[in-house]
Each structure stands twice: as C-alpha cells, then as structure tokens.
Design an enzyme around this catalytic site. Structure first.
Site: not given
Ligand SMILES: [Zn+2]
Length: 874
Positions: A313-314, A317, A336
């Site tokens: 997830h990170e 980004h 997000e």
């Molecule tokens: Zn996030």
C-alpha cells in the site's frame, strides 16, 4: 543575521492570518533547509531559505507554521536584503512583514527558528526511546510539516527540497534523497550531513530520521537496480528476515503493473516505532515496527500478510501520491482509494492462496454500512475547515468505498483497458499534481466510453444504491430483469431526502436447467431492464452482483430471493454469499426485511463449515442486540451461543493444528471470541484461564495470532492474581503494540474494582496514553462495565484528548454509538457536542456515532418482539 526585533519598526496592529489556505500571491520555487536535531532534546533549530516567485507586490508573506519560534528573518530581492518582522498567525500560520512592498519577481526568504520535538503524539518531528537510546523520526501528513518548516504546507506546492541535518557524530541521518556529503565532526561533536536535492515534492512527503540506527543493506531490486536498505534501532536486525525476503517482490509487482521503473533513486525502509507513523515518504518509506520486525517465532501468516499488505500500500503511493500528487485534500481518494485497490489486487496476484478477495469483502461491507447512514459523505469531500483534514482519512469511505468503486469500474472497463488508462495518467502527470478530472479523463480516453460521467455518480454523492431486481419470463421472449435503484438508508431519514441515482455497472449471473450464464449493463436511470438474451430458458436462480464486484446492495423480488435460499446459496461464490447475507442482515436491521426471518437463517448458516456462511451466521446473531437485551433475556442469548457457536469453537480449540487451512485459523479467533466473551462457555473459559497463565511463563504455548483473544477471554473470568500478572507483564513489555494488546485485555475484567483500577493505570503517568487507551474501549464495549468506562471518560476527557494524537482523540467520539437507550444517548450528545469543535475530525465521528445510537434505539423498539420470540426457543 540581524534579529528582526531590532531592525524592524514596532508593529501597529497585526494583520489577520488567512483562514484555511494560503493566499496565492506568492509561491515557493525551491527550499533549502538546515536543521540541528539531537534525539535526546525537546527542541530543534532550523534555518530555512525559500526561493519565491512573487506574483503581486506585497509587504506581507504568509507561511504555514505551528509552534515554531522565529528568531530572525530577512528577504532578499532585486539585489537588496531587508529584515522581515514576524507576525503571529495563530495555530497554523506565521506572517513576514516588510517596510516596503516586495516587487513581483524572484525573491528569497530566510528564516531562523526553533521548534518542538514531540514525545507523546507521533506528530511532526518526534522522538522515541528504545532500550535507553533515543531516535528521531518524522511524519507530516496531512498538515504537520508546518511543525518543522515554515513553509507552503499545501500539496499543490510541489517543489525541490534540499535538506542538511546537523547531528551528533555517532548518529545516522537519512532523508528522502541520498546523502551527498558528510562533514567531519566539529569541536562540539556535531557533523553536517547534506542530502541531494529531491525531485519536486509536496511538504507532506518530506521525511528524515536521526539516531544511532543499524543500517542493513539488502542489495538492489527491479528494473533500475535500485539500492534497498532497512533502518532499524540497534540490535533488531535479526527480526527483518521476512521483510528482507519480501520487499523487492512488492516493488517489482508495482513496476510491472505500471510498466515503469521505480520512480526514485533509492529505497530506504525506515522502521518506525509504532504502526502509527507508517507513511509513504518517497525514498524513505516509514513502516511501523509491528509490521516490519517479526521475530522468527512469531512469523505467522497473519504477520506476513500485515507486512505485505501495508508495505505494498505504502509503495503503491510512490505512484499514487508521490509521483502524481493530488492538488488538494478533497482528492485524497486519488491517493488512498487507489493505493488500497491496487494493494488488494497485487497481493492476490502474488499470493493467490491467501484468498485476498474473500478477505477484502469485509471492507466493502463496512463501507456500505457507513454509507447507509444519512450522515455519510462523498468520496470526494470538500475540505473547508481545519477539522476536515482528519475526517478526510476516513477508512470506510476514502479507503474502502473508494477501492470498491475503482474495482467495480475496473471490471466494467476490463482489467487491461483500466490498466492502460492508469499508465497513461502516470506518464502524462509524472512529477505534477492532478484532480479527479485528470484521472477520469485518462480512463475515458483509453476506454472510449464516458467513464467520468458514470464514476462521478459514485465519487461526488454520498450513500450507496440498492438495486431492486425482478425476473420476468414471458412466452416467446427472452427472460428479462426489471431493475430499479434508490439510495439505501439504514434509518428512515427525517423528511424527504433528495432523489439520488447512480450510473451503476451491473453484472448478473444466472442458472437453471441449461449452462450458467451472465449478462451486464450500465443502469443509468432510476429504472431499467436487462435482457438475458443468451438464456435458453427461464433461469431458476439469478444473482445480481457478480462476485460482489459492484458497490451496491441488491433487493430481490420474493420469488428470486426464495430461489437462492432454496438452493442453499450453493450456486454462489463465497464473496457472493457473504454479500447477499450482509444485504439481508442490513435490510432486517433497517426494518425492510423481517428480523424473524433473518434470525431463522442463523442456525443453518452456522451449520455450514465454510467461512463466508459461518461469518454471516455470527453476524446475523448481532440482530439479537445483546448489548441492549434486558438482563432477563441474557440466559436465553447465552444458550443460543451455547447451541450454535460453542460446539464449533470447541471443535477448533485454542491451539492451531498442523496442516489446517487458513480459513479454519481465521474462524478460530472469531468463534472463540463469541463462545467465551458472549456465550460464556465454562469449559472454554477454564481452558483460557489455564492457557493464559501458562502463556505468561512461556509465550510459545499458543499461536501469537491467538494471544489477544485468549487474554481477553481469560480476563473476563480473571481474578486479582491474573490482573496483577498482566499489569506486571505490561510494565515489562517494550513493544508498544504488544503493550496495547495487554491493556485491551485489562479492559475485559468484570470485577468493578479491578476495572476501576485498570482505568486508573491509564492516568498514572507510567504508561504512554496512546499505548493504554484501548483499555477504555475494552471497558466501554461491554454492557456490564460500560457505565464505569463512560464515567471515567467524562471525568478525564481533557487529559485524554491532551495526551492523544489527533486520530486517536477523535476516536473518543465513537463512544455515543455504543449506547442504545435515549437517556444515555442524549447525555452523550450533551457531553460530546460542545467538545467536538476542539478536536480535529471529531464532528464527523460524533454525527455518525449519534446516528448509530438512534439506529439501535429505533431498531430495538421495532424488533423486540421478534427478537424475544427467537430467544424464547432457547
Ligand atoms: Zn495510504
């Protein structure tokens, strides 16, 4: 530099600071900053040089700044340097005033200042001690960069940053960009570490760490052979085994998805003390210790999943957020929702045996539940006040609804077309900022359809549709489905809500005597029709949300519903089964389907062995509202669980068995939780007590994934000796998350004296409040101890909010949602309402929790006859 106070004339009257956003008359071009950071100290010192572009002549420049003490400032422009007088700007701003206006063009503002190193809240520049050694870290999203830099703290100001850190000779200092030079220590024992200039970054992504870390080299990865390292506190490198093994494949999966090399020059994984603090800083991703550090004995599937999901997830980004950044926080979903959606997708690709889509259904159901509230908000939410920043990070809508909606449109467009649309968007806007418009245009361009119009109906309005479905089979004609849509409300709203409709991609599956078939449509109007042109005969069952990929609920006509129930939901996939049962439960909860019928399904579901049915069966039992049942009915409720849940919990037992599948392990926690804490099964509780005592001596007696449930169960029947043992264990525990788990267990004792003593521990100053506050929710979660917890909360409210970070403090406003009687609800409203405006994000949380209380009150009034009717039989 000349101190401003001596050079500038005395102020006449200070001008008023801006309201929320900075004025647009001046913008930054690049930053150069030198900070002196010593992790043992409470403050740091900074010197900031900001190259500016002045658009209109001005004698006052506003910047964002929080708790920064400016000692001097000067402005250079057109060959002249003048002193600047700093103007106070409240909690978020500082102004710089000049005697004569600065002309349009280039200018440079230099500021010397001092700021605070936080110790309690994990915000801005913060420090934490591990084994008597202090380390410093940063986390700025959304608006805490201004605690460290006087700057333009809005994401659309995306410019290069050059950082230098003055640190102790023995400290490691790392930042987003690679180290460019490292000076020799001076006589004062300090050295200057200078980093290369970064690509254009918004302030919220800047990061650095300082301390005597261990730096672990992990080789290189991916298309550009990027160097990978891990930064850990001294002595913890042995716990990196899984992270070392897994990280490169996560980034490589992202490179492959975007068909683009990793966008930065290095990847350092800074292992930060807590889960909070985990953040996608480009080049220096922060991953919390409970995720990244796994001791060999604790490497369970759950821990591996937690690391991979969050790290992916990170790192997602790095594209959604870092490379292409949202203009303003109202488009936080571009970060997000996208990262959450891609995280689930790529994990499923890397680890199909984890059955990721089945696990993720829960997130979609959670989002639908929030969206059933009249107080729900759109995915794209305008940010118009200080308190809205925290609200934007709303799990249920910004993360879960957003990722479900992206998944729905991905299915509609086709996986490859959708992917090409995203690749186009990344190439086109790399290094820039965007809004929803740019993403939707890229998707539309690639698909040749108006994706923007359809998707906007889900992005820009609150709530979720319920699609009603009826089947019509006329002689001589292909079977057809009659469709209609309306907004689903969990609680009848007051007055007439505005009519809403969506453009919903709908795919249905059907079966009967012939082979199974499918058909899709985009329902753009309040009503519509879907012809099953390929069906050979009238289907005997229809499921109207293929693999639950659509973000909507389905209300079947009675014959269609009965057909599915009669087939025992067998034609459905686990996700479909889960979605249908959750819809039925929500309809029952909202008074749109008989509660008695929903409850009657529970015994059958709990007889099925598969996880989707079992979980749905347990969830159906929540319709019995054990939280408000009068005492006289509690023995009946416990007998329901004794009959329906306890036998299966016993068969599973507390200990994992070799060769078990993961579904069984996941069910074990849930069933044991209900069997002991709600069903109060004596033999399982006795076993929990023995096992928990053994665990205190030897943690290997039970799987680490089971410990939380085990300790809470044991505490629910625990005595003073067990209480003392848990407290002393918490005192010795070094890791914040593990300490948090022990505290949550302490909130499960039932003896009022012990409960009060446990709550007292929160305020005695020996434990960080953010480690212990889960205890309060343990207490409030249980009807027997709720009044004690609530009284404690009221009495200590100010101390609690002062000691907690913003995201935790707003969580306190969830408490009214636990109440289900009017008097308690009104009391909570009176208490919390005046306090909400002082806590970031609190107004939204409070509105929702009051609505939940109202929902419970009206449901209990409406359904109590049906509920007690069901209970009577047990
Ligand atoms: Zn996030």
């Amino acid at each position: 530099m000349t101190p401003a106070a001596q050079a500038a004339p005395a102020p006449v009257a200070d001008p008023k600071p801006p309201e929320l956003r900075l004025p647009k008359n001046v913008r930054p071009v690049r930053y150069a900053v030198e900070l002196t950071v010593v992790p043992t100290q409470d403050t740091f010192q900074g010197k900031m040089d900001i190259e500016l572009e002045v658009a209109e002549a001005t004698s006052l420049i506003w910047l964002n700044a929080t708790e920064l003490k400016v000692s001097s400032a000067q402005l250079s422009a057109g060959g002249n340097t003048v002193a600047a007088r700093s103007v106070p700007g409240g909690a978020d701003f500082v102004g710089f005033a000049f005697d004569k206006p600065v002309a349009p063009g280039a200018a440079r503002l230099s500021v010397s200042y001092e700021g605070v190193i936080d110790k309690e809240r994990t915000q801005g520049l913060y420090r934490e001690k591990e084994k008597d050694t202090w380390y410093a870290y940063t986390v700025f999203e959304p608006v805490d960069a201004r605690r460290v830099f006087p700057c333009f703290d809005e994401p659309h100001y995306k410019v290069p940053w050059r950082l230098s850190l003055r640190v102790r000779a023995g400290d490691v200092a790392l930042a987003n960009a690679p180290v460019e030079s490292q000076g020799t220590p001076a006589a004062d024992g300090m050295k200057l570490v200078t980093f290369a200039e970064t690509p254009p970054f918004p302030s919220y992504l800047i990061a650095f760490v300082v301390g005597p870390f261990d730096v672990v080299d992990a080789g290189t990865f991916g298309r550009a052979k990027t160097p990978l390292r891990f930064i850990v506190p001294q002595g913890r490198r042995e716990e990196l085994a899984y992270a070392l093994k897994s990280t490169a494949r996560l980034v490589t999966a992202l490179e492959d998805y975007f068909d683009m090399p990793y966008p930065f020059t290095k990847l350092d994984v800074a292992v930060v003390p807590r889960y909070r603090g985990t953040m996608e800083h480009p080049g220096l991703v922060a991953i919390g210790q409970p995720l990244a550090l796994i001791s060999p004995k604790e490497e369970t599937l759950e821990r591996r999943q937690w690391y991979d999901r969050t790290t992916l997830h990170e790192l997602a980004h790095y594209w959604f957020g870092d490379l292409v950044t949202m203009e303003w926080w109202d488009d936080l979903w571009l970060n997000e929702s996208s990262a959450s959606w891609l995280e689930a997708k790529l994990i499923d690709k890397l680890e199909p045996s984890w059955k990721e889509p089945e696990d993720r259904l829960g997130e979609q159901l959670f989002a639908l539940q929030t969206d059933g509230l009249a107080s729900s908000h759109p995915i794209r939410q305008s940010i118009t006040s200080r308190t809205d920043f925290e609200s934007a990070f709303d799990n249920s809508i910004t993360y879960f609804k957003g990722s479900s909606v992206l998944g729905m449109f991905e299915s509609w467009m086709g996986e490859e077309t959708f992917r090409r649309g995203l690749q186009r968007y990344m190439r086109q806007y790399a290094g820039k900022t965007t809004t929803a418009k740019e993403l939707l245009a890229a998707l539309s361009a690639e698909s040749g359809r108006d994706v923007a119009a359809a998707m906007s109906t889900f992005l820009d309005q609150p709530g979720a549709p319920v699609v009603s479905v009826d089947l019509q089979c006329d002689k001589g004609q292909a079977p057809r489905l009659k469709l209609s849509q309306t907004r689903f409300f969990a609680n009848k709203p007051q007055g007439t809500p505005p009519a809403q409709h969506w453009q919903i991609p709908i795919c249905v599956r059907y079966g009967g005597t012939g082979p199974q078939g499918r058909a899709c449509t985009l329902l753009t109007e309040p009503t519509g029709e879907l012809v099953l042109s390929e069906a050979k005969a009238c289907p005997t069952w229809v499921f109207a949300n293929e693999d639950a990929r659509g973000y909507y609920r389905v209300a079947y006509s009675e014959p269609l519903r009965q057909q599915l129930v009669k087939a025992n939901l067998k034609p459905l996939t686990p996700r479909e089964r889960g979605a249908m049962l959750a819809d039925l439960r929500s309809f029952a909860s909202a008074g749109q389907f008989p509660v008695a019928e929903a409850l009657a399904m529970a015994p059958g579901l709990l007889k099925e062995q598969d996880r989707a049915s079992t979980e749905a069966g347990v969830a159906m039992l929540s319709l019995l509202r054990p939280d408000v049942l009068p005492d006289a009915w509690m023995p009946h409720y416990e007998r329901v669980l004794q009959k329906l849940v306890v036998p299966r919990a016993k068969a599973l037992g507390w200990k994992d068995r070799p060769g078990e599948d993961e579904d069984t392990r996941k069910l074990r926690n849930q069933l044991l939780w209900f069997a002991t804490l709600y069903g109060k099964d004596p033999s399982l509780l006795a076993e929990a007590r023995t096992l928990a005592k053994a665990w205190l001596e030897d943690p290997s007696v039970v799987s680490p994934d089971r410990v939380g449930t085990l300790l809470s169960s044991a505490a629910s029947v625990g005595d003073r000796a067990f209480f003392d043992a848990l407290v002393s264990k918490a005192r010795k525990e070094q890791q914040p998350e593990k300490r948090g788990m022990l505290f949550y267990a302490l909130g499960n004792f039932r003896d009022p004296a012990l409960v009060r003593e446990a709550l007292g521990l929160m305020m005695d100053g020996t434990f960080p409040l953010r480690d212990s506050w889960g205890l309060l929710f343990g207490v409030i979660n249980k009807r027997q101890t709720r009044p004690i917890g609530y009284a404690f909360l009221k009495e200590n409210f100010d101390k609690l909010t002062a000691g907690l970070g913003a995201s935790e403090a707003q969580g306190l406003f969830n408490v009214p949602g636990f109440f289900c009687d009017k008097a308690a609800r009104d009391d909570a409203q009176a208490f919390f309402t005046p306090r909400a405006s002082h806590v970031d994000g609190a107004p939204l949380v409070l509105t929702r929790s009051l609505e939940r209380a109202d929902l419970c009150i009206s449901a209990w009034e409406r359904d109590q006859a049906a509920i007690t009717g069901f209970l009577k039989r047990y």
